[in-house]
Design a protein around this motif. Structure first.
Motif, PDB file in Angstrom:
ATOM      1  N   MET A 278      -5.088   7.936  -9.745  1.00 23.43           N
ATOM      2  CA  MET A 278      -5.136   7.957  -7.625  1.00 23.43           C
ATOM      3  C   MET A 278      -4.928   6.275  -7.945  1.00 23.43           C
ATOM      4  O   MET A 278      -5.714   5.019  -8.401  1.00 23.43           O
ATOM      5  CB  MET A 278      -6.899   8.158  -7.881  1.00 23.43           C
ATOM      6  N   PRO A 279      -4.722   6.076  -6.703  1.00 26.40           N
ATOM      7  CA  PRO A 279      -3.910   6.261  -5.423  1.00 26.40           C
ATOM      8  C   PRO A 279      -2.642   7.126  -5.400  1.00 26.40           C
ATOM      9  O   PRO A 279      -2.379   7.694  -5.324  1.00 26.40           O
ATOM     10  CB  PRO A 279      -4.271   6.269  -4.664  1.00 26.40           C
TER      11      PRO A 279
ATOM     12  N   GLN B  68     -13.747   8.871  -2.951  1.00 29.72           N
ATOM     13  CA  GLN B  68     -12.457   7.556  -3.174  1.00 29.72           C
ATOM     14  C   GLN B  68     -11.378   7.295  -2.464  1.00 29.72           C
ATOM     15  O   GLN B  68     -10.982   6.512  -2.288  1.00 29.72           O
ATOM     16  CB  GLN B  68     -12.435   7.624  -4.654  1.00 29.72           C
ATOM     17  N   LEU B  69     -10.194   8.563  -2.489  1.00 22.05           N
ATOM     18  CA  LEU B  69      -9.145   8.345  -2.493  1.00 22.05           C
ATOM     19  C   LEU B  69      -8.831   8.009  -0.786  1.00 22.05           C
ATOM     20  O   LEU B  69      -8.273   6.508  -0.369  1.00 22.05           O
ATOM     21  CB  LEU B  69      -8.918   9.993  -1.892  1.00 22.05           C
TER      22      LEU B  69
ATOM     23  N   MET C 104      -9.482   4.054  -1.343  1.00 15.29           N
ATOM     24  CA  MET C 104      -8.498   3.517  -1.603  1.00 15.29           C
ATOM     25  C   MET C 104      -7.515   3.521   0.000  1.00 15.29           C
ATOM     26  O   MET C 104      -6.980   2.610   0.046  1.00 15.29           O
ATOM     27  CB  MET C 104      -7.386   5.025  -2.646  1.00 15.29           C
ATOM     28  N   TRP C 105      -7.529   3.977   0.872  1.00 11.76           N
ATOM     29  CA  TRP C 105      -6.757   4.296   2.028  1.00 11.76           C
ATOM     30  C   TRP C 105      -7.280   3.908   3.210  1.00 11.76           C
ATOM     31  O   TRP C 105      -6.560   2.171   3.032  1.00 11.76           O
ATOM     32  CB  TRP C 105      -6.287   5.981   2.941  1.00 11.76           C
ATOM     33  N   LEU C 106      -9.120   3.610   3.079  1.00 18.57           N
ATOM     34  CA  LEU C 106      -8.943   2.697   4.325  1.00 18.57           C
ATOM     35  C   LEU C 106      -9.642   1.359   3.816  1.00 18.57           C
ATOM     36  O   LEU C 106     -10.017   0.447   4.456  1.00 18.57           O
ATOM     37  CB  LEU C 106      -9.937   3.825   4.883  1.00 18.57           C
ATOM     38  N   ALA C 107     -10.059   1.058   2.869  1.00 19.87           N
ATOM     39  CA  ALA C 107     -10.788   0.582   1.909  1.00 19.87           C
ATOM     40  C   ALA C 107     -11.840  -0.358   2.373  1.00 19.87           C
ATOM     41  O   ALA C 107     -12.190  -1.003   2.873  1.00 19.87           O
ATOM     42  CB  ALA C 107     -10.148  -0.813   1.853  1.00 19.87           C
TER      43      ALA C 107
END
Lengths: 295, 335, 342
Positions: free
Chosen positions: A257-258, B152-153, B157-160
């Motif tokens: 991931m990601p 987590q994703l 990871m995406w929105l931090a």
């Protein structure tokens, strides 16, 4: 030595079955659950044949096709070995569902036996068996299952046995309670007055009346059994590659991931939907069979 | 009351003995080669023998057990093959992190689950109720580690918005150790920045862990509230003019909460053992992670130690719950 | 002591109640008429299912109105039609002007709250709408309420009242619990008390005490009482008037002596005739053919007609409840006018 059959007095099951089915159909959620379970079972049986890339399910890899994003050829993309995620997920259904069944079956059989004997015999037999049950319950179940599975070594059977060890105490307690209550019922006294030996009383008269709470528990447990199996796979204990398993797939996916997040979607969603379906079904069954026993 | 507590405490001794016997049986009587794994693939037979002797693994099982039990009386839980440290020290280091996680998860579950259960009971059979029922079953069905991954994703990871894992950022200094709970210790040290950071690290694993007990507590609360609402004394209270709010709080709330207490107790114990997966996903330095690594290496001393400690905490928690139950429901008072 | 000149405390006119059930809509109350004055103790008798409990519950508007509906009728309490009140207004009346006692003292008290607290709550709720309940409260409302609670406990015959306020319900016997419930019902000083089978769950000796207590309280407070029961012996001992119900109608209403001495409705006759002695507990219809009508498909007109030896074609329309002699009302086209036989 003819024994008057006391079962003639019990209500005809067909009547109750019709009513039960009627109530089942009334609850939309249970019907949805049953449908989902049917789909899951279908994939458990035919998943491996129906997978679009069966050779990959068996272990073939395609390093040229690593980490392809979702497309028509690969609706859920490919993983780090170039294998089609959808195929692996479909094939993985069998492992999870079968393992779940195995755990629940063994757990319920062993637990029922222990609970029935404990409840019926009473005295020190009951004490010993119940102490054992309580002790097993005190040990955190996941750790117990993991420890046994790791110690026994990898493999499907070992995993099922390991998890079952943490599963049976729940049934033992349930059945013991039911047997204790049933023991006081009039029909037991009647059967014994007619000369039935204790074993026969237990198996032919008491246990059949305990069946519905056991069935309710079994159906409710299926979901959690599947979750436990997947959990063990996630840690890395249990079945080994190339056997596809949802938990193991997720563990691998986490590492990538990601960027290649889609590799986690299919197994994760499959897990969720399977457990969801079984839980809906189990809830529905509980409402029918045991409406007062909301636990 | 005191006699009751004493009696329950005395019962701990057979529990400890039983636990250790079972765990020892699993550890020693099942196939496996912990020494080989710990020593590594390149160790000479002599190195392996030394290792085995150092950890007492060359003794017969019953002798090992005897050593272990006598050690227990002194608080010695053996040594870990993996970390080479005393297990007791390891557990003392990792237990607070797990407790912090579990207690936070339970707090979330209770604070949201109990009022939700009350509300859905009062509005039962209307659409918010049905929706919450379905969501509850969904919450119970969601695999914790998949949820953790998804969180987590999306959030890390995406929105931090939130950190990926661990209790604190690698570069951060932990606050002076008072309780072992990083959040509380940071507060006690007056270090608000560290507290906020620790909270952000705690958020996702605690939420992931809390979902299942939240749903169950909500359903239990709903069921017991509905049952209480149907009781005769609620009708009497209404008939004698008590305002609805008062009836609900006094009559229903109290009685329903006492039934939910038992559920809380059950879940607490279950969660303690079940943090394994969440800790693995979020790299949370707790007992679950410790036990998992030990299990994979077939290093059994830590496993026995962890099982023992968690089992004892579970028994204690049940005792506290029983006492709390007695306070809330006077019919169950122990003389 | 009946006061015939006082305005009616409670006047139920033509009350209809239907309840939706799995098999259809049941017409549970079919035009109930009942008038209660201050100082009167009305026994409301009938078999199970005749609607007497529902009548009592309807007065306090405690019947949940989704499955139930009131298609017609009025309940006038001191002139105000309760059916038209908003929920808050109704709640203001409950406990303060209308008190209720239910059958089972074991389940009607909150097991996890102290007796004193439960009494205080009712008193405070009543005082919120009517400060005269507590009177001048120099130490605050709670204190006055506690004092009032202790006083009420004493009046219902519980010794050592102040200390017993701290007890829990399970520490009391059944009879004492019922006394507490009576205290709770009266602490707001209501004008009307509805007691639904208050002594059925109690031992015989305790029954007598509770009934005597009720009579005394009625005399002291000048309230009106509706005593719902299926036990005619209780009625004979305690009540000043009796109303007999059958399948959703009041079929006869009269002062107790007159009803027992000269029952006019055939059903009442049969009811009384089935009692060989005063000690019999249940009013069985021994010897009466047929069974209680199906409330979902009730017979047109008089609901007793199918079982009545005196029924004619005119009984197909519902007979109104009207006076046979002053004070003695009957709902029958062919009332019996001879006094009761031996």
């Amino acid at each position: 030595m003819s024994e008057i059959d006391a079962e003639a007095e019990l209500p005809a099951p067909s009547d109750g079955l019709a009513r039960a089915l009627h109530r089942f159909r009334q609850s939309r959620l249970s019907v949805v659950g049953a449908a989902m379970v049917a789909v899951v079972l279908f994939f458990a049986v035919f998943g491996q044949q129906l997978a679009p890339y069966p050779e990959q399910v068996a272990g073939a890899v395609d390093t040229t096709a690593r980490f392809l994003p979702p497309s028509m050829a690969h609706p859920f993309g490919t993983n780090e070995l170039g294998q089609d995620v959808l195929s692996l997920t479909m094939a993985g259904t069998a492992v999870s569902v079968l393992a779940g069944f195995g755990v629940v079956l063994i757990g319920s059989l062993v637990g029922t036996l222990v609970g029935a004997i404990a409840g019926f015999a009473g005295g020190w037999v009951d004490e010993v068996l119940m102490r054992l049950t309580d002790l097993t319950l005190t040990i955190p179940s996941l750790i117990l299952a993991m420890a046994i599975a790791a110690a026994l070594g990898p493999g499907f059977q070992n995993m099922v046995i390991a998890i079952s060890v943490s599963w049976w105490p729940g049934y033992a307690r349930l059945v013991r309670g039911e047997v204790l209550a049933a023991r006081e019922e009039v029909y037991v006294t009647a059967a014994r007055a007619l000369g039935a030996i204790p074993g026969r009383v237990l198996f032919r008269h008491i246990l059949p009346n305990c069946v519905s709470p056991i069935i309710v528990k079994m159906s409710l447990d299926m979901g959690f059994a599947i979750l436990t199996v997947a959990g063990l796979g996630f840690i890395g204990i249990g079945v080994r590659p190339p056997t596809p398993e949802w938990g193991a797939q997720l563990a691998v996916a986490q590492a990538y991931m990601p960027n290649d997040w889609w590799t986690a979607m299919a197994p994760g969603m499959a897990m969720f939907l399977a457990v969801f379906g079984f839980n809906l079904l189990g809830d529905g069954l509980r409402d029918i069979l045991d409406p007062k026993g909301r636990r | 009351m005191l006699k009751f507590i004493l009696r329950r405490l005395l019962l701990l001794i057979p529990v400890i003995i039983g636990l250790t016997v079972i765990m020892f049986a699993i550890a020693r009587l099942l196939p496996g080669d912990p020494v080989g794994l710990a020593a590594g693939p390149n160790a000479t037979p002599q190195e392996r023998a030394e290792l085995a002797h150092e950890f007492g693994l060359d003794q017969p099982v019953w002798a090992q057990y005897a050593t272990y039990v006598t050690g227990l009386a002194h608080g010695d839980l053996g040594r870990s093959l993996l970390t080479r440290r005393p297990v007791a020290a390891d557990i003392a280091a990792y237990l607070p992190a797990t407790l912090e996680l579990v207690l936070t998860a339970m707090l979330i579950a209770v604070l949201i689950g109990v009022p939700l259960g009350l509300l859905t009971a009062m509005w039962r059979n209307r659409w918010p109720d049905y929706l919450s029922q379905v969501l509850a079953i969904g919450a119970i069905s969601m695999p914790r580690f998949f949820l953790g991954l998804l969180m987590q994703l999306v959030f890390a990871m995406w929105l931090a918005w939130l950190p990926l894992g661990g209790q604190l950022p690698i570069v951060a200094f932990p606050p002076p150790h008072v309780t072992g709970f990083i959040t509380i210790d940071a507060l006690l040290a007056g270090n608000l920045d560290t507290f906020m950071v620790a909270l952000r690290h705690l958020a996702m694993p605690a939420i992931a862990l809390s979902l299942s007990p939240l749903a169950t507590i909500m359903r239990m609360m709903r069921a017991s509230t509905i049952e209480v609402m149907g009781q005769d004394y609620v009708m009497t209270a209404r008939a004698l003019g008590l305002p609805a709010r008062k009836i609900i709080m006094k009559v229903i709330g109290r009685n329903a909460v006492s039934a939910t207490l038992t559920v809380i107790g059950l879940y607490f114990g279950w969660l303690l053992g079940g943090t394994v997966l969440v800790e693995t996903v979020f790299d949370w330095p707790g007992l679950g992670l410790y036990a998992t690594k030990a299990i994979i290496s077939q290093d059994m001393m830590p496993v026995i130690g962890v099982a023992l400690v968690i089992g004892l905490i579970f028994v204690f928690a049940n005792l506290v719950i029983d006492l709390a139950y007695g306070i809330i429901n006077p019919k169950v008072r122990y003389g | 002591m009946p006061h015939p000149e006082a305005p009616p405390l409670l006047e139920i006119s033509d009350l209809h109640l239907t309840m939706a059930s799995f098999d259809g809509v049941a017409h549970v109350l079919n035009g109930v008429d009942l008038t209660v004055r201050r100082g009167e103790v009305w026994g409301l008798v009938g078999e199970s299912g005749c609607g007497k409990s529902l009548t009592g519950l309807s007065i306090s508007r405690l019947v949940p109105t989704p499955p139930a509906r009131y298609p017609a009728g009025e309940i006038r309490f001191n002139g105000t039609d309760l059916m038209r009140l908003r929920p808050r207004e109704m709640q203001a009346l409950r406990g303060r002007r209308i008190g209720m006692i239910f059958q089972d003292p074991t389940t009607n008290l909150n097991p996890t709250a102290r007796i004193g607290d439960q009494l205080v709550d009712v008193a405070l709720a009543a005082a919120a709408h009517d400060p005269t309940v507590l009177g001048p409260a120099p130490g605050g409302a709670r204190r006055a309420a506690r004092a009032l609670a202790a006083e009420m406990m004493q009046r219902v015959g519980i010794d050592d009242a102040a200390a017993r306020l701290r007890s829990y319900p399970h520490e009391f016997s059944g009879g004492m619990r019922q006394r507490v419930l009576i205290a709770m019902a009266l602490i707001g000083r209501p004008d009307l008390l509805i007691a639904d089978e208050p002594t059925t769950a109690l031992d015989v000796s305790v029954q007598a005490q509770i009934l005597a207590l009720l009579k005394r309280l009625v005399a002291e407070h000048g309230i009106g009482v509706i005593l719902i029961t299926h036990n005619l012996a209780v009625v004979a001992q305690t009540c000043s008037h009796v109303a007999v119900m059958y399948a959703g109608n009041v079929v006869e209403a009269a002062p107790v002596a007159e009803l027992i001495g000269a029952p006019a409705h055939p059903y009442t006759r049969a009811l009384l005739a089935a009692i060989p002695t005063r000690e019999t507990r249940r009013g069985e219809l021994r010897g009466l053919a047929g069974s209680v009508p199906d409330l979902i498909h009730p017979p047109p007109g008089c609901r007793f007609a199918p079982r009545c030896a005196r029924a004619t074609s005119v009984c197909q329309t519902l007979p109104p409840l009207r006076p046979l002699t002053p004070g003695h009302l009957v709902a029958c086209y062919h009332p019996i006018t001879e006094p009761a036989g031996a």
